[in-house]
Scaffold this motif. Structure first.
Motif, mmCIF file in Angstrom:
data_model
loop_
_atom_site.group_PDB
_atom_site.id
_atom_site.type_symbol
_atom_site.label_atom_id
_atom_site.label_comp_id
_atom_site.label_asym_id
_atom_site.label_seq_id
_atom_site.Cartn_x
_atom_site.Cartn_y
_atom_site.Cartn_z
ATOM 1 N N TYR A 88 -15.408 -56.107 -36.500
ATOM 2 C CA TYR A 88 -15.594 -55.128 -35.421
ATOM 3 C C TYR A 88 -16.527 -55.688 -34.343
ATOM 4 O O TYR A 88 -16.248 -55.586 -33.144
ATOM 5 C CB TYR A 88 -16.158 -53.833 -35.980
ATOM 6 C CG TYR A 88 -16.492 -52.806 -34.916
ATOM 7 C CD1 TYR A 88 -15.536 -51.902 -34.475
ATOM 8 C CD2 TYR A 88 -17.763 -52.753 -34.341
ATOM 9 C CE1 TYR A 88 -15.832 -50.972 -33.483
ATOM 10 C CE2 TYR A 88 -18.066 -51.824 -33.356
ATOM 11 C CZ TYR A 88 -17.095 -50.943 -32.939
ATOM 12 O OH TYR A 88 -17.401 -50.032 -31.947
ATOM 13 N N ALA A 89 -17.636 -56.277 -34.788
ATOM 14 C CA ALA A 89 -18.598 -56.835 -33.838
ATOM 15 C C ALA A 89 -17.960 -57.931 -32.995
ATOM 16 O O ALA A 89 -18.214 -58.040 -31.790
ATOM 17 C CB ALA A 89 -19.817 -57.377 -34.584
ATOM 18 N N ALA A 90 -17.119 -58.744 -33.615
ATOM 19 C CA ALA A 90 -16.438 -59.803 -32.875
ATOM 20 C C ALA A 90 -15.489 -59.210 -31.836
ATOM 21 O O ALA A 90 -15.419 -59.683 -30.697
ATOM 22 C CB ALA A 90 -15.682 -60.713 -33.844
ATOM 23 N N ARG A 91 -14.758 -58.185 -32.220
ATOM 24 C CA ARG A 91 -13.832 -57.543 -31.279
ATOM 25 C C ARG A 91 -14.587 -56.941 -30.108
ATOM 26 O O ARG A 91 -14.109 -56.976 -28.964
ATOM 27 C CB ARG A 91 -13.024 -56.466 -32.004
ATOM 28 C CG ARG A 91 -12.022 -57.026 -33.002
ATOM 29 C CD ARG A 91 -11.358 -55.919 -33.785
ATOM 30 N NE ARG A 91 -10.641 -55.014 -32.907
ATOM 31 C CZ ARG A 91 -10.368 -53.740 -33.202
ATOM 32 N NH1 ARG A 91 -10.801 -53.225 -34.343
ATOM 33 N NH2 ARG A 91 -9.688 -53.004 -32.359
ATOM 34 N N GLN A 92 -15.777 -56.399 -30.364
ATOM 35 C CA GLN A 92 -16.572 -55.822 -29.286
ATOM 36 C C GLN A 92 -17.007 -56.885 -28.286
ATOM 37 O O GLN A 92 -17.307 -56.576 -27.130
ATOM 38 C CB GLN A 92 -17.806 -55.109 -29.856
ATOM 39 C CG GLN A 92 -17.484 -53.855 -30.657
ATOM 40 C CD GLN A 92 -16.713 -52.834 -29.830
ATOM 41 O OE1 GLN A 92 -15.525 -52.610 -30.035
ATOM 42 N NE2 GLN A 92 -17.379 -52.211 -28.875
ATOM 43 N N ARG A 93 -17.030 -58.123 -28.710
ATOM 44 C CA ARG A 93 -17.373 -59.244 -27.825
ATOM 45 C C ARG A 93 -16.139 -59.835 -27.140
ATOM 46 O O ARG A 93 -16.227 -60.850 -26.473
ATOM 47 C CB ARG A 93 -18.094 -60.337 -28.627
ATOM 48 C CG ARG A 93 -19.434 -59.898 -29.202
ATOM 49 C CD ARG A 93 -20.018 -60.973 -30.107
ATOM 50 N NE ARG A 93 -21.277 -60.542 -30.685
ATOM 51 C CZ ARG A 93 -22.396 -61.262 -30.679
ATOM 52 N NH1 ARG A 93 -22.397 -62.455 -30.119
ATOM 53 N NH2 ARG A 93 -23.490 -60.805 -31.229
ATOM 54 N N GLY A 94 -14.993 -59.204 -27.361
ATOM 55 C CA GLY A 94 -13.768 -59.679 -26.746
ATOM 56 C C GLY A 94 -13.094 -60.809 -27.494
ATOM 57 O O GLY A 94 -12.240 -61.506 -26.939
ATOM 58 N N LEU A 95 -13.449 -60.993 -28.754
ATOM 59 C CA LEU A 95 -12.889 -62.071 -29.557
ATOM 60 C C LEU A 95 -11.684 -61.578 -30.351
ATOM 61 O O LEU A 95 -11.619 -60.414 -30.752
ATOM 62 C CB LEU A 95 -13.940 -62.620 -30.513
ATOM 63 C CG LEU A 95 -15.265 -63.082 -29.881
ATOM 64 C CD1 LEU A 95 -16.207 -63.572 -30.958
ATOM 65 C CD2 LEU A 95 -15.009 -64.158 -28.845
ATOM 66 N N THR A 112 -22.706 -63.266 -26.281
ATOM 67 C CA THR A 112 -21.725 -62.205 -26.089
ATOM 68 C C THR A 112 -20.585 -62.596 -25.164
ATOM 69 O O THR A 112 -19.598 -61.896 -25.079
ATOM 70 C CB THR A 112 -22.405 -60.954 -25.514
ATOM 71 O OG1 THR A 112 -23.067 -61.324 -24.276
ATOM 72 C CG2 THR A 112 -23.420 -60.402 -26.466
ATOM 73 N N ALA A 113 -20.683 -63.729 -24.492
ATOM 74 C CA ALA A 113 -19.626 -64.136 -23.567
ATOM 75 C C ALA A 113 -18.312 -64.456 -24.283
ATOM 76 O O ALA A 113 -17.262 -64.436 -23.676
ATOM 77 C CB ALA A 113 -20.070 -65.359 -22.761
ATOM 78 N N GLY A 114 -18.367 -64.742 -25.585
ATOM 79 C CA GLY A 114 -17.129 -65.034 -26.308
ATOM 80 C C GLY A 114 -17.029 -66.504 -26.669
ATOM 81 O O GLY A 114 -17.589 -67.374 -26.017
ATOM 82 N N LEU A 115 -16.293 -66.769 -27.720
ATOM 83 C CA LEU A 115 -16.227 -68.123 -28.246
ATOM 84 C C LEU A 115 -15.315 -69.038 -27.442
ATOM 85 O O LEU A 115 -15.495 -70.233 -27.390
ATOM 86 C CB LEU A 115 -15.708 -68.084 -29.699
ATOM 87 C CG LEU A 115 -16.607 -67.347 -30.683
ATOM 88 C CD1 LEU A 115 -15.897 -67.246 -32.005
ATOM 89 C CD2 LEU A 115 -17.927 -68.067 -30.845
#
Length: 234
Positions: free
Chosen positions: A25-32, A229-232
Motif C-alpha cells: 500500500y505504501a509503495a502504491r501511495q508513492r506511485g509505484l 517519495t519521488a518513486g523508484l
C-alpha cells in the motif's frame, strides 16, 4: 530498478500479511507498481472459484495491476496446518524449486516492488529435506523480518536473524508488530531489539482496529526500502 523482498516472521500468526500488505500500500501511495506472491498457503476456503486464502487475497488487493489469484498463490491447501503435512495429505509435492518458479515469473513482470510472503517462520518444512529458507535462498532476495511483540520475541528474532545471515541472505529490515498489547516491558524489549538486530527498524505497529493496509502503513518508515517519495523508476 525493481525492488524485491522476501517477508518472513519470528513465528506463525504474527502479522506477516498485515505488514506485507501495508508495504505494498505504501509503495502504491508513492506511485509505484506493486506485485506479490504467497507461493504456498495452508488454511484455504472452498469457493466457487476454487481454494482461496485470506492472506493471499489481502496481498492481491494491494497489487497495482490485476493479477490472477493462481499467480499470487500457486499452491493453495485446505487444511490450516503445517504446509508440508497439508501438502502430503492433499497429494501435493512441495519443493523449493516448484515454489520458486511462480516467484520468478512474477519478478519478470517488472513491478517496482514485489514481495514474496513465506508461511510461518524461517525453518518451516516444505518436505523432509527442505524448508522455506531453501525457497528464500533460491530467490536470493533481501529479507524483511516481522517480529511479533510478545514474551520470547527477542530470542526468536535473534535466532531468525542469525539463520538468515547463515543462509547467505541480507536482512534488509525488521518490523515490530504488537500482537500482545499486555506485554510487559515492551519498550525495553524494543530497545534491546534495536541494539541487537543489525538491520534498520522499519516501524513499530500497534494493534490497529480492522488492520487495514492504509492504517498499518502509517506506522512504517520505508525510505530505506523504497527510496524517496519521488518513486523508484523516475
Amino acid at each position: 530498478m525493481p525492488k524485491r523482498y522476501f517477508i518472513t516472521g519470528t513465528d506463525t500468526e504474527i502479522g506477516k500479511t498485515t505488514i506485507a500488505a501495508a508495504l505494498l500500500y505504501a509503495a502504491r501511495q508513492r506511485g509505484l507498481s506493486t506485485a506479490a506472491v504467497k507461493p504456498v498457503a495452508a488454511g484455504c476456503e472452498h469457493t466457487p472459484d476454487g481454494l482461496r486464502n485470506e492472506d493471499a487475497l489481502a496481498l492481491q488487493a494491494q497489487c497495482s495491476s490485476p493479477l490472477d489469484y493462481e499467480a499470487i498463490n500457486p499452491v493453495a491447501l485446505a487444511l490450516p496446518i503445517a504446509p508440508h503435512i497439508a501438502a502430503r495429505e492433499a497429494g501435493v509435492a512441495l519443493t523449493a524449486a516448484r515454489l520458486a518458479d511462480p516467484c520468478f515469473r512474477m519478478f519478470e513482470r517488472g513491478a517496482d516492488l514485489t514481495v514474496v510472503e513465506g508461511v510461518g517462520g524461517w525453518r518451516v518444512p516444505l518436505n523432509d529435506r527442505e524448508t522455506l529458507a531453501d525457497l528464500a535462498q533460491e530467490l536470493g532476495e533481501p529479507v524483511i523480518l516481522v517480529v511479533g511483540l510478545r514474551l520470547g520475541c527477542i530470542n526468536h528474532a535473534l535466532l531468525t536473524a542469525e539463520a538468515i545471515a547463515r543462509d547467505g541472505l541480507r536482512l534488509a529490515g525488521w518490523v515490530a508488530n504488537q500482537i500482545d498489547p499486555q506485554m510487559e516491558r515492551q519498550q525495553h524489549n524494543l530497545e534491546t531489539l534495536r541494539v541487537m538486530l543489525r538491520a534498520p527498524c522499519l516501524g513499530v505497529v500497534p494493534r490497529v482496529e480492522g488492520g487495514s493496509a492504509a492504517a498499518v502503513a502509517a506506522h512504517l518508515q520505508l525510505d530505506a526500502l523504497l527510496g524517496p517519495t519521488a518513486g523508484l523508476s523516475s
